[in-house]
Design a protein around this motif. Structure first.
Motif, short mmCIF file in Angstrom:
data_model
loop_
_atom_site.label_atom_id
_atom_site.label_comp_id
_atom_site.label_asym_id
_atom_site.label_seq_id
_atom_site.Cartn_x
_atom_site.Cartn_y
_atom_site.Cartn_z
N GLN A 67 -40.37 -24.14 -29.23
CA GLN A 67 -39.60 -22.87 -30.06
C GLN A 67 -40.16 -22.59 -31.41
O GLN A 67 -40.31 -21.55 -32.09
CB GLN A 67 -38.20 -23.32 -30.01
N SER A 68 -40.68 -23.77 -32.13
CA SER A 68 -40.95 -23.52 -33.59
C SER A 68 -42.35 -22.65 -33.65
O SER A 68 -42.18 -21.99 -34.65
CB SER A 68 -41.24 -25.09 -34.19
N HIS A 69 -42.95 -22.91 -32.90
CA HIS A 69 -44.14 -22.04 -33.06
C HIS A 69 -43.80 -20.56 -32.49
O HIS A 69 -44.42 -19.71 -33.28
CB HIS A 69 -45.55 -22.56 -31.90
N LYS A 70 -43.18 -20.24 -31.62
CA LYS A 70 -42.75 -19.08 -31.45
C LYS A 70 -41.92 -18.38 -32.29
O LYS A 70 -42.19 -17.05 -32.73
CB LYS A 70 -42.12 -19.04 -29.85
N ASN A 71 -40.98 -19.06 -32.93
CA ASN A 71 -40.14 -18.41 -33.81
C ASN A 71 -40.91 -18.11 -35.19
O ASN A 71 -40.61 -17.03 -35.70
CB ASN A 71 -39.12 -19.48 -34.19
N ALA A 72 -41.90 -19.18 -35.64
CA ALA A 72 -42.84 -18.80 -36.79
C ALA A 72 -43.54 -17.43 -36.56
O ALA A 72 -43.54 -16.65 -37.53
CB ALA A 72 -43.73 -20.00 -37.05
N ASN A 73 -44.22 -17.30 -35.51
CA ASN A 73 -44.95 -16.09 -35.07
C ASN A 73 -44.12 -14.75 -35.19
O ASN A 73 -44.44 -13.80 -35.67
CB ASN A 73 -45.73 -15.93 -33.82
N SER A 74 -42.95 -14.97 -34.54
CA SER A 74 -41.90 -13.96 -34.47
C SER A 74 -41.55 -13.40 -36.00
O SER A 74 -41.67 -12.11 -36.22
CB SER A 74 -40.66 -14.23 -33.76
N GLU A 75 -41.03 -14.29 -36.77
CA GLU A 75 -40.85 -14.10 -38.15
C GLU A 75 -42.16 -13.12 -38.90
O GLU A 75 -41.73 -12.41 -39.42
CB GLU A 75 -40.53 -15.22 -39.11
N LYS A 76 -43.17 -13.75 -38.63
CA LYS A 76 -44.30 -12.86 -39.20
C LYS A 76 -44.53 -11.56 -38.62
O LYS A 76 -44.61 -10.54 -39.40
CB LYS A 76 -45.91 -13.76 -38.93
#
Length: 358
Positions: free
Chosen positions: A256-265
């Motif tokens: 989830q941390s990878h997905k969330n970081a990309n979503s924030e960008k």
């Protein structure tokens, strides 16, 4: 002479967005793919897959993925049904719940595959116009009482979201199935997952294509009460999800941390692109997806689409009512977005300087 049913002869199939070959030098902002790479954890699983996994038939219920998704979402694994993309779930729902006298209902403009699947099934469909601001025409949708009601939230192509209170009201007042298509939920501020615990006629659809950067894997899933899933399981293809997708998808959804970081960008870029488009004179709908629906200041959206394409930038143009003066633009990397804005600015400036321009 024809080999096909009359409804198949009469319909036109779903037309996906243009897919140039991988080596083509284009900026591709037309099919809402994530511009960032998938999870390294998922790629590691892909690279280390044993050959034995390919030799045997896959688990027909993709239980490895269901377990991983269950941990992330906080719902029991048997409340999850996996598909070959969330489109596969849409097909199961239409196949299981509709027929010629059982209507499919949805607001328009929205994802046109809902119409296509209804036509394939020979089911009647009722298209209820969205209000001008893309707020949901709740009372008309309730009045239509579809066997299936589809609501995309965030909606494509508008990017707008439906408040969960309105979806709750629909679920309570509809006698049929309410499908909340959350393909773009990873870029939104809220979701409707709680509704499946409160209503046994609600199914929430999700996908790994957008937030997880896995459009090429074709993995989506539905979350619903097992009573509702039971009927869908009867009509799904035996092995609708392959072993590779299940294993790689399980690793992707766990990260989830990878997905969330990309979503924030992407959300940050979305805000910036909306501001830049508005500076150029576009009217931009507020979006909670990874794209923007932008109304052309010149009104000639088709010309802009074609000119951008000639210059190696693909965006999506829909030649249909309420959309034919707009472009749907996927959020790319900051560099891609900057190039798009620069080229659009040049095109609009040169159009303004033409002697015949009004």
């Amino acid at each position: 002479m024809t080999y096909f049913r009359p409804n198949i002869n009469d319909m036109s199939g779903y037309a996906p967005g243009e897919q140039p070959p991988p080596e083509a030098k284009v900026i591709k902002l037309n099919t809402n793919e994530n511009p960032y790479p998938p999870s390294p954890e998922a790629l590691k699983v892909l690279q280390e897959l044993p050959g034995e996994l390919l030799r045997r038939y896959p688990d027909p219920m993709a239980k490895a993925f269901c377990q991983a998704a269950s941990q992330v979402l906080g719902v029991p694994a048997d409340w999850i049904l996996v598909g070959n993309g969330s489109d596969d779930l849409l097909t199961m729902i239409v196949r299981a719940c509709t027929e010629p006298l059982r209507q499919v209902v949805y607001p328009m403009p929205t994802y046109v595959l809902y119409r296509t699947l209804s036509q394939i099934q020979g089911a009647e469909f009722v298209e209820v116009p969205y209000h001008e601001d893309y707020s949901l025409p709740v009372e008309q949708l309730i009045a239509a009482q579809g066997a299936v009601t589809f609501i995309a939230s965030p909606n494509s192509p508008s990017g707008t979201i439906v408040p969960v209170e309105l979806l709750d009201k629909l679920a309570r007042q509809l006698s049929g199935v309410l499908v909340v298509d959350e393909a773009y939920v990873d870029f939104a501020e809220s979701d409707a997952l709680e509704l499946v615990k409160q209503h046994d006629n609600v199914i929430i659809l999700r996908t790994l294509s957008k937030g997880y950067s896995m459009a090429g894997l074709r993995l989506g899933f539905g979350v619903a009460n097992p009573v509702l899933l039971e009927g869908l399981i009867k009509v799904k293809d035996s092995y609708n999800v392959d072993a590779v997708a299940s294993a790689v998808g399980a690793a992707a959804i766990a990260d989830q941390s990878h997905k969330n970081a990309n979503s924030e960008k992407i959300k940050a870029s979305r805000s910036q692109m909306a501001r830049e488009l508005e500076k150029l004179g576009f009217y931009v709908l507020p979006s909670q997806a990874n794209f923007l629906l932008a109304q052309s200041p010149s009104g000639n959206a088709q010309h802009l689409y074609e000119t951008l394409k000639q210059r190696g930038i693909l965006v999506r143009y829909f030649n249909q009512p309420r959309l034919d003066d707009k472009l749907r633009i996927t959020i790319g990397t900051p560099e891609q977005n900057e190039t798009l804005i620069k080229v659009l600015g040049n095109v609009l400036t040169s159009a303004m300087s033409q002697p015949n321009s009004h």
